[in-house]
Enzyme design. Structure first.
Site, PDB file in Angstrom:
ATOM      1  N   GLU A  44     -21.212 -11.960  49.932  1.00  0.00           N
ATOM      2  CA  GLU A  44     -22.025 -12.282  48.752  1.00  0.00           C
ATOM      3  C   GLU A  44     -21.324 -13.364  47.941  1.00  0.00           C
ATOM      4  O   GLU A  44     -20.153 -13.232  47.623  1.00  0.00           O
ATOM      5  CB  GLU A  44     -22.183 -11.004  47.912  1.00  0.00           C
ATOM      6  CG  GLU A  44     -22.582 -11.190  46.476  1.00  0.00           C
ATOM      7  CD  GLU A  44     -22.331  -9.932  45.643  1.00  0.00           C
ATOM      8  OE1 GLU A  44     -22.245 -10.074  44.408  1.00  0.00           O
ATOM      9  OE2 GLU A  44     -22.208  -8.834  46.201  1.00  0.00           O
ATOM     10  N   THR A  73     -24.580 -11.485  41.372  1.00  0.00           N
ATOM     11  CA  THR A  73     -24.658 -11.739  39.937  1.00  0.00           C
ATOM     12  C   THR A  73     -25.966 -12.457  39.593  1.00  0.00           C
ATOM     13  O   THR A  73     -25.994 -13.407  38.818  1.00  0.00           O
ATOM     14  CB  THR A  73     -23.430 -12.533  39.435  1.00  0.00           C
ATOM     15  OG1 THR A  73     -22.248 -11.975  40.017  1.00  0.00           O
ATOM     16  CG2 THR A  73     -23.278 -12.418  37.920  1.00  0.00           C
ATOM     17  N   LYS A 133     -26.458  -0.563  44.026  1.00  0.00           N
ATOM     18  CA  LYS A 133     -25.060  -0.855  43.737  1.00  0.00           C
ATOM     19  C   LYS A 133     -24.617  -0.011  42.539  1.00  0.00           C
ATOM     20  O   LYS A 133     -25.134  -0.186  41.440  1.00  0.00           O
ATOM     21  CB  LYS A 133     -24.930  -2.355  43.444  1.00  0.00           C
ATOM     22  CG  LYS A 133     -23.614  -2.799  42.834  1.00  0.00           C
ATOM     23  CD  LYS A 133     -23.689  -4.289  42.542  1.00  0.00           C
ATOM     24  CE  LYS A 133     -22.537  -4.772  41.678  1.00  0.00           C
ATOM     25  NZ  LYS A 133     -22.619  -6.229  41.424  1.00  0.00           N
TER      26      LYS A 133
END
Length: 214
Positions: A44, A73, A133
């Site tokens: 990521e 993000t 997450k």
């Protein structure tokens, strides 16, 4: 948009999401094949990293058959659109943004939104999250994950934040379906030294720990 899709088979081989944040472009270019050759499969690139979109494009072009390449993000819809335009194959968020989740679900893009409380985790899952997450995971530790998994065992959870070589087995035993690991995985000292062989050996420790935990 990426021409290749996220591979769950690749992810299951090594269920770690390596989080690239604030690394130099030239270092990430060197790291990608090292990461793949170590046996890791999913990476990521956070959108608040300088040159993130170009890095995602490069990574997808170079590693699309060997690695899952995602954007992290992602907090807003404009960020999501930029990430997808760059070719991101999956999306990770630190927060629960319903519109971002719904957009990804509608476009069949795996989305791993950040959540912390049981209510947030369940809401993310009910909106269609592929995995949730749990962030920041280290604040309450692996026992929290185990407790959440009790009543919510159908939800796939990826603890992130403070996960390391020392505690990753505990998180996996507690029911984690994957692990998000950043600075503990991308050893800053090895990267600064351009010690790519040492970095690959470092990555292998995480792969070996996964195998030992299965």
């Amino acid at each position: 948009m990426s021409q290749t899709l996220f591979s769950w088979d690749l992810f299951k081989k090594a269920p770690i999401i390596g989080i690239v944040r604030n690394l130099a472009v030239e270092d990430v270019i060197k790291i990608l094949p090292v990461y793949r050759n170590a046996g890791l499969t999913t990476i990521e690139i956070t959108m608040n990293t300088a040159g993130a979109e170009d890095l995602i494009r490069f990574a997808v072009a170079q590693e699309q058959t060997g690695l899952n390449i995602g954007a992290g993000t992602v907090c807003t819809e404009p960020e999501l659109e930029r990430a997808l335009a760059a070719g991101a194959q999956f999306i990770v968020t630190p927060i629960l943004n319903e519109n971002v989740i719904r957009t990804c679900v509608a476009r069949d893009i795996p989305i791993f939104p950040g959540a912390f409380t049981p209510s947030e985790i369940y809401k993310a899952w009910s909106l269609g999250a592929s995995m949730v997450k749990v962030f920041p995971a280290a604040s309450l530790g692996y026992s929290y994950l185990k407790e959440v998994k009790g009543p919510l065992n159908q939800i796939r959870l990826v603890p992130t934040g403070g996960v390391s070589l020392a505690n990753m087995t505990d998180f996996l035993k507690a029911g984690a379906d994957g692990l998000g690991i950043g600075g503990q995985l991308f050893d800053n000292k090895l990267i600064q030294q351009k010690n790519w062989h040492g970095l690959q050996q470092h990555f292998r420790q995480f792969v070996d720990q996964l195998s030992a935990s299965q």
